[in-house]
Design a protein around this motif. Structure first.
Motif, short mmCIF file in Angstrom:
data_model
loop_
_atom_site.label_atom_id
_atom_site.label_comp_id
_atom_site.label_asym_id
_atom_site.label_seq_id
_atom_site.Cartn_x
_atom_site.Cartn_y
_atom_site.Cartn_z
N TYR A 121 0.80 -1.12 0.24
CA TYR A 121 0.13 0.01 -0.14
C TYR A 121 0.85 1.23 -0.03
N SER A 126 -0.19 4.35 -2.79
CA SER A 126 -0.13 5.78 -2.19
C SER A 126 1.11 6.38 -2.13
N ILE A 137 -5.24 7.08 -1.10
CA ILE A 137 -5.10 6.45 -2.38
C ILE A 137 -6.05 7.50 -3.36
N SER A 139 -8.25 8.86 -6.63
CA SER A 139 -9.43 8.28 -7.16
C SER A 139 -9.03 7.33 -8.24
N ARG A 142 -7.62 4.00 -7.29
CA ARG A 142 -8.61 3.24 -6.92
C ARG A 142 -9.50 2.52 -7.98
N ARG A 143 -9.77 3.33 -8.90
CA ARG A 143 -10.42 2.74 -10.08
C ARG A 143 -9.71 1.61 -10.74
N LYS A 146 -9.77 -1.39 -8.72
CA LYS A 146 -10.94 -1.99 -8.77
C LYS A 146 -11.29 -2.69 -10.18
N VAL A 169 -8.75 2.20 1.08
CA VAL A 169 -8.93 1.60 -0.33
C VAL A 169 -10.59 1.70 -0.58
N LYS A 170 -11.14 1.16 0.35
CA LYS A 170 -12.73 0.88 0.30
C LYS A 170 -13.32 0.11 -0.74
N LEU A 171 -12.32 -1.02 -1.18
CA LEU A 171 -12.94 -1.83 -2.13
C LEU A 171 -13.13 -3.47 -1.32
#
Length: 407
Positions: A121, A126, A137, A139, A142-143, A146, A169-171
């Motif tokens: 990470y 990041s 991170i 956007s 992140r895309r 994903k 990260v929120k994935l």
């Protein structure tokens, strides 16, 4: 035997239940490389004192430690004449060429194999920042991640605790190995139409150390609170003492404070990363072991996917969405059987790619090198000793590379 909650789908009703089982009932023996009752590495007192640097001449110890702290920052790299520096860089780049420049060669090496992605990470997804709580991170990254997870099984392997890195990260479709691989969890969200109900991976080889880690954390917070800029981070199964914002004149003082706490815990070890002290349980586990465990576990998950969704056509040649569902691949019976039964860990049909920037990532690079399987990519702007095969300069290049890897 370490107990753990594992999510298992019912074969007939499709109902997911949660049951507590031992590791041996879910994972094969090869996935249980460390002892299930976590102990500590047998180590001599002399070696322990040396590793913690609490023996010998005080002034020499401090000078050596502070020199190491300086070396963890690119701004403190040893000055070299420009010609010598350029020669050194060119020589290093020949041994570890840019993964972007060598992309076609990497594609050729991975052709016909199942790619599995492992990502550090901080410094990889990041940028390294002064405040570790603000290592967000982008956007775009992140895309990219994903999209990558839709194409290949993807894991983040980090020194951070899982909750912290997930908040960045929120994935939910990723695998997470936090605390340098000592806390492993699988996706909580299906990333393909075929594996929404797959079993969740969960392994915590250092579970018995939690009370000790919490106690050491409190002592470190108390001990370092008088050092401006020092920040102690509890990563659940390991601790980090960040000194990126500490005045260099205070480094030796901080080093003494950290060592004075760690020396009271013989089963904890002290190491150093990029402007951070790391305190971890002294067990035979690292990012390389976590990578190995995840490869084996992913193979078992593949078996469950095939069993529940392809039972009727398992032994016939067919076109399927292989785990991630990113492309249609024709697979013969023998390859089906190898991936599903032997697991990714033992299969030559799997191509692991690990991208990282820190000393702790070297354990994973070394594992892949020793196995002659897959490759490691080191994120760095400066030449350094590494077991990685290729290099990337920064998170932006890492994003570019992972983006062109996707389908």
């Amino acid at each position: 035997m370490v107990n753990q909650n594992v999510v298992v789908p019912d074969a007939t009703t499709g109902i997911i239940t949660v049951s507590t089982v031992s590791n041996s009932s879910v994972f094969t023996p090869s996935a249980q490389k460390p002892p299930t009752a976590p102990g500590h590495i047998s180590i001599s007192k002399k070696k322990l004192l040396k590793s913690l640097e609490i023996n010998g001449d005080q002034s020499q110890r401090l000078n050596s430690w502070v020199d190491s702290m300086r070396a963890s920052s690119p701004t403190h790299l040893k000055s070299l004449p420009s010609t010598s520096s350029e020669e050194e860089l060119n020589s290093w780049m020949k041994r570890h060429p840019s993964a972007l420049d060598m992309f076609e060669r990497i594609i050729e090496a991975s052709r016909g194999k199942e790619i599995v992605m492992f990502l550090d990470y901080d410094g990889t997804l990041s940028p390294i920042v002064a405040d570790p709580d603000r290592a967000f991170i982008s956007s775009k990254m992140r895309r990219t991640v994903k999209k990558l997870a839709k194409c290949f099984p993807t894991s983040i392997v980090t020194g951070r605790c899982i909750d912290k890195v997930y908040s960045f990260v929120k994935l939910a479709e990723l695998y997470y190995a936090g605390s340098h691989g000592m806390d492993i969890k699988g996706p909580t969200k299906g990333f393909s139409r075929y594996n929404k109900d797959k079993p969740s991976v969960l392994y915590q080889p250092a579970g018995d150390f939690l009370p000790m880690i919490d106690e050491a954390f409190k002592q470190l917070v108390e001990k370092t609170k008088s050092t401006p800029g020092a920040k102690v981070e509890n990563n659940k199964f390991c601790l980090s003492v960040h000194f990126r914002c500490v005045d260099e004149k205070k480094w030796s003082e901080l080093a003494l404070k950290v060592r004075s706490v760690v020396k009271n815990y013989p089963t904890l070890k002290l190491s150093q990363g990029r402007k951070v002290f790391e305190i971890r349980p002294m067990i035979k586990w690292d990012k390389g072991k976590a990578l190995e465990f995840l490869l084996e576990s992913l193979g078992e998950i593949f078996f469950h996917v095939l069993y529940f969704y392809f039972a009727k056509i398992f032994f016939s040649s067919t076109i399927i969405w292989l785990l991630s569902g990113f492309t249609r691949i024709k697979i013969n019976n023998s390859k089906f059987y190898t991936l599903a039964v032997e697991g990714f860990d033992n299969s030559s049909d799997v191509f692991p790619i690990y991208i990282g920037d820190d000393r702790t990532d070297e354990d994973a690079f070394k594992l892949l090198q020793e196995r002659g399987q897959g490759l490691g990519l080191l994120v760095t702007k400066f030449p350094k000793d590494t077991n990685a095969s290729y290099s990337l300069q920064d998170p932006l290049e890492a994003s570019t590379y992972t983006n062109i890897r996707t389908c």
